[in-house]
Each structure stands twice: as structure tokens, then as C-alpha cells.
Enzyme design. Structure first.
Site, short mmCIF file in Angstrom:
data_model
loop_
_atom_site.label_atom_id
_atom_site.label_comp_id
_atom_site.label_asym_id
_atom_site.label_seq_id
_atom_site.Cartn_x
_atom_site.Cartn_y
_atom_site.Cartn_z
N ALA A 154 0.82 5.47 0.89
CA ALA A 154 0.05 6.48 1.61
C ALA A 154 0.70 7.84 1.43
O ALA A 154 1.57 8.03 0.58
CB ALA A 154 -0.04 6.10 3.08
N SER A 155 0.28 8.80 2.26
CA SER A 155 0.70 10.19 2.05
C SER A 155 2.15 10.42 2.43
O SER A 155 2.83 11.26 1.83
CB SER A 155 -0.20 11.12 2.85
OG SER A 155 -0.23 10.75 4.21
N LEU A 156 2.67 9.71 3.42
CA LEU A 156 4.03 9.94 3.89
C LEU A 156 4.98 8.80 3.59
O LEU A 156 6.20 8.98 3.62
CB LEU A 156 4.03 10.19 5.41
CG LEU A 156 3.15 11.33 5.92
CD1 LEU A 156 3.33 11.49 7.42
CD2 LEU A 156 3.45 12.63 5.20
N GLY A 157 4.46 7.62 3.35
CA GLY A 157 5.32 6.47 3.09
C GLY A 157 4.54 5.34 2.48
O GLY A 157 3.32 5.43 2.31
N GLN A 158 5.24 4.27 2.13
CA GLN A 158 4.55 3.11 1.56
C GLN A 158 4.89 1.87 2.38
O GLN A 158 5.89 1.82 3.10
CB GLN A 158 4.90 2.92 0.10
CG GLN A 158 6.31 2.51 -0.21
CD GLN A 158 6.57 2.51 -1.71
OE1 GLN A 158 6.07 3.36 -2.44
NE2 GLN A 158 7.36 1.55 -2.17
N LYS A 185 6.55 0.03 7.05
CA LYS A 185 6.25 1.33 6.43
C LYS A 185 7.55 2.12 6.28
O LYS A 185 8.26 2.34 7.25
CB LYS A 185 5.23 2.11 7.26
CG LYS A 185 4.84 3.44 6.62
CD LYS A 185 3.55 4.02 7.20
CE LYS A 185 3.69 4.46 8.63
NZ LYS A 185 2.50 5.22 9.09
N ALA A 241 0.86 -1.19 0.00
CA ALA A 241 0.00 0.00 0.00
C ALA A 241 0.89 1.23 0.00
O ALA A 241 2.02 1.20 0.49
CB ALA A 241 -0.92 0.01 1.22
N ASP A 266 -7.22 10.11 12.03
CA ASP A 266 -7.08 9.96 10.58
C ASP A 266 -8.06 8.89 10.14
O ASP A 266 -7.71 7.71 9.98
CB ASP A 266 -5.65 9.57 10.21
CG ASP A 266 -5.40 9.68 8.71
OD1 ASP A 266 -6.36 10.01 7.97
OD2 ASP A 266 -4.26 9.46 8.27
#
Length: 436
Positions: A132-136, A151, A130, A283
């Protein structure tokens, strides 16, 4: 050393990111204005965004990541503004953003943990699970056989976030100078501080461990274990949870009993830790909740856990219990205890705030309640819009921003699930966890 041709860092530089956002804003703004004009002209209702514009949003915000991507994630949750097709397109920002290359991932892991993934893990997937906004996130297996999710933060995202906050801060500062009522400096600072803190995965690991204790009274909720010796400032390793994210689970057409069970868990996951321990998962996008095969709900992404001041929690706790007992609330007094400042005549302010609580509290009063036809967010938006000038003179405390983000997102997720049943009893169960 030549860079990997597959490396795709978020766009760097304050002016470069501002230029990208400005171009996107002009495109989106033009379409929204056209939509508004059609409505005013009395034509048949048209959608706020076309599918083509949504595709452009996903491409640009997904590339930029950071705060810009979080904005797109929030937009994808609003069912009243967008068609299902457009929301489905924007939902790609929840965990399907363009991935960074494995070479980048390996470099970050080595810089943070002292060795490449191949040495630290028995197995480490080169493909992202996956984004996301700051990392994968990557699947991996520890040497002792435990399955984990790793992550890894995007290189340079800290600078990109800083640039975005500088650009947004300039806008806030300019608007705030026009009028005292428009001064949003304190709210922006709260938003900026919370967002920038999410960059430290060591802090997130601590918050995850603390949140596990906060949900300990709720055995149908589960927080994954932190693998401390495989975590650092830009790498976070957690126990891998099996199941489907909420946004994927709803596409399987579950029956109402299943939807009610999951809706109940979402309410417990939001209000339980807040009422008991004074913290909330702020969140709420549906990629952060996992429907596990054993019926439990797994919670993900703990960078936005917000811990509130004792006074804020105590006043909200008392308001929650009084609402459940169907008592007449001292709305203005309670709001002032929470930290609101009011510059309206008391009777006028009381009427506005009472209507907010009346709309938001519908599921706590009515049994059964149908979230499939829930209009809470729409009616609140209309109430604020009709009374915008007066609401500018009623200011909540800055810490309330994260509370509103969590509870507003909860309402959107419950609307998405569309379950009906005795939700008043669910709120009574949550309230029973802590005395008033």
C-alpha cells in the site's frame, strides 16, 4: 555495512521527489491537453489517459509511494474519466505496488518490536500479501496459532511524505496569494495533518479498536482484532481476515442479489459509524473492504478514520433525517450549522447548494434505484464546473474534506458494484440507528 541490492526505498529528498512528479505531470498534462483539443475539434471522443500513460503512472507513483500513490489510488476509482483497461492498470496501486525486500521488512520489525519476525511469530511469510501507500502487509501466524496480517511501514516514508507535503504546500501558498477566494491553506493543513497522522500505527491500532465499537450495532460488518503486543509505531498486527477484497470480488461476476447485499454493507459501513459515533472511514478505495465467506464485510486500514466535531455531526445528522423524510430543507441554514461560510447572495447560494443535495440524494428518494446507471459523481462534477467561480465563494469547513472523500468514494464503489434495488430502505435502516 553494505546495503541489500534488493532494497528499494521510496525516492528520498524533496527536490528528487519534486523532479519525478514534475516529469510525470508534464507527460500526463500533455496527453490530457491533446485529449481536450480533440474534443474541442469535434472528433470522436478519446480517453483522458492512454494505457501507456497509465503504466507510467503506476510505475512512478508505486515507486514513490506515500501521498503520490494515494493520488493514483483515488484516480483509479473514477469510472467517468477512464476506460476499464486504464482503471484496471491504475488499480494495481491499491495493493500491488513494488514491494520492499524481506531484509528491509525484518529490520523494521526488529527495530520496532525488539526481535526479528522469525522469533516473534511461529510463521512469517517472506512474500508480501499486499503493498500500500505507507507500508506492506505480510501473512503470519502467532505462537498460539492465530493467523494475522502484519503491516510494516516503508523505511523513510515519513521523510518522503514530509517532502511531498512541503512541495504541495508551496503550490497552495503560491495560489492562495493570488486571491482570497483561492485560499486553500486551511484545507491543505487539514489534508496534511490527517495524512501525516497515518504514519503512527499505534494511533491506527487505537482507531481500529474504537471503530470496532462504532460498528457494534451492525453485525454484518467486522473489524479485525488488534494484536497489541505485536504492534508499534511502524508495525501493526491485526487478525487476518479471509475473503476477497471488493475489487477482486466484483471480477467474479456476482448476481444482483449478492451485489445488493455488499452495496448495502458499504452504505452501512460509511454512514452507520458517522451517524452513531461521529466518525467515518475516510479511505474508501476498494482494497479496504473484504467480502468474507460468511457473508460479512470486513473493514481494513484504519489510519484514515476521521472523528468530527459534535456540531458537524449534529447538523449533518439532522439533514440526513430530514432528507429521508422528504422534507423541504433549510439548505442554507443547515450548511451554516455544519460550518460553511457563504459570501454569495443568499438566494443564489441556496440554489447552488440545493442542487448539490438534490443530485447526491437521488438514492434516498427513489425506490428502486440502479447504481449501474448512477451519474451522481458525474453530475456533481459538471455542476461544480459550470458554477466554479460562484462555488469559490461557498467554503465548507476544513473537516468536511474527509467526509466528502468518504462519501464520494462510497458513490464510486456503489457505481462499480452496479446493483439495483430498494436503496431508500437501506438508508432508512441506517437512519433508524440514531434518532434525529
Amino acid at each position: 555495512m553494505a546495503s541489500d541490492p534488493d532494497d528499494k526505498l521510496p525516492p528520498q529528498g524533496r527536490l528528487n521527489r519534486l523532479r519525478k512528479l514534475a516529469g510525470l505531470s508534464m507527460h500526463v498534462g500533455s496527453e490530457v491537453l491533446k485529449t481536450g483539443a480533440k474534443h474541442l475539434a469535434g472528433s470522436s471522443p478519446s480517453e483522458l489517459l492512454s494505457l501507456g500513460t497509465a503504466e507510467k503512472l503506476v510505475a512512478t507513483l508505486g515507486e514513490m509511494k506515500g501521498a503520490a500513490m494515494k493520488l493514483g489510488q483515488a484516480l483509479s476509482m473514477d469510472q467517468d474519466l477512464l476506460t476499464p483497461e486504464v482503471r484496471q492498470m491504475l488499480a494495481k496501486l491499491q495493493n500491488q505496488a513494488p514491494a520492499m525486500s524481506y531484509a528491509q521488512v525484518s529490520r523494521v520489525v526488529k527495530e520496532e518490536l525488539g526481535a526479528p519476525p522469525e522469533e516473534l511469530f511461529r510463521d512469517f511469510s517472506r512474500e508480501a500479501l499486499a503493498a500500500a501507500s505507507l507500508g506492506q502487509v505480510h501473512k503470519a501466524v502467532l505462537h498460539d496459532g492465530r493467523k494475522v496480517a502484519v503491516k510494516v511501514q516503508y523505511p523513510g516514508i515519513d521523510a518522503s511524505m514530509g517532502h511531498d507535503m512541503d512541495n504541495l504546500g508551496l503550490v497552495v501558498k503560491t495560489v492562495s496569494r493570488t486571491s482570497k477566494m483561492m485560499d486553500g491553506t486551511a484545507y491543505f493543513q487539514e489534508f496534511r495533518d490527517e495524512l501525516m497522522l497515518e504514519l503512527d500505527y499505534r494511533r491506527e491500532a487505537t482507531l481500529a479498536a474504537g471503530f470496532a465499537q462504532s460498528v457494534a450495532k451492525l453485525p454484518d460488518l467486522y473489524v479485525p482484532q488488534v494484536i497489541v503486543d505485536r504492534s508499534a509505531r511502524r508495525v501493526l498486527t491485526l487478525e487476518l481476515l479471509e475473503g476477497q477484497t471488493l475489487k477482486d470480488w466484483v471480477t467474479t461476476s456476482p448476481d444482483n442479489d449478492a451485489r445488493f447485499r455488499v452495496a448495502r454493507q458499504l452504505i452501512r459501513a460509511t454512514y452507520g459509524p458517522f451517524l452513531d459515533a461521529g466518525e467515518i472511514h475516510a479511505d474508501p478505495h476498494p482494497g479496504n473492504f473484504m467480502v468474507m465467506p460468511d457473508g460479512r464485510m470486513g473493514l481494513l486500514d484504519f489510519g484514515s478514520i476521521k472523528r468530527f466535531s459534535p456540531g458537524f455531526v449534529a447538523a449533518n445528522r439532522r439533514m440526513f433525517h430530514q432528507a429521508l423524510r422528504l422534507e423541504t430543507l433549510d439548505v442554507l441554514g443547515l450548511c451554516r450549522e455544519v460550518g460553511f461560510s457563504v459570501e454569495l447572495p443568499e438566494q443564489e447560494a441556496e440554489a447552488l447548494l440545493r442542487e448539490v443535495l438534490h443530485i447526491a440524494g437521488r438514492p434516498m428518494r427513489s425506490a428502486p434505484y440502479d447504481y449501474g446507471t448512477c451519474d451522481i459523481n458525474r453530475d456533481l462534477r459538471n455542476h461544480f464546473t459550470r458554477n466554479a467561480a460562484r462555488f469559490l465563494r461557498i467554503k465548507p469547513p476544513p473537516e468536511a474534506m474527509m467526509f466528502f472523500r468518504a462519501t464520494g468514494g462510497l458513490a464510486q464503489n456503489l457505481r462499480m458494484l452496479g446493483a439495483h434495488g430498494d436503496f431508500r430502505q437501506v438508508f432508512l435502516e441506517v437512519g433508524a440507528l440514531v434518532e434525529a
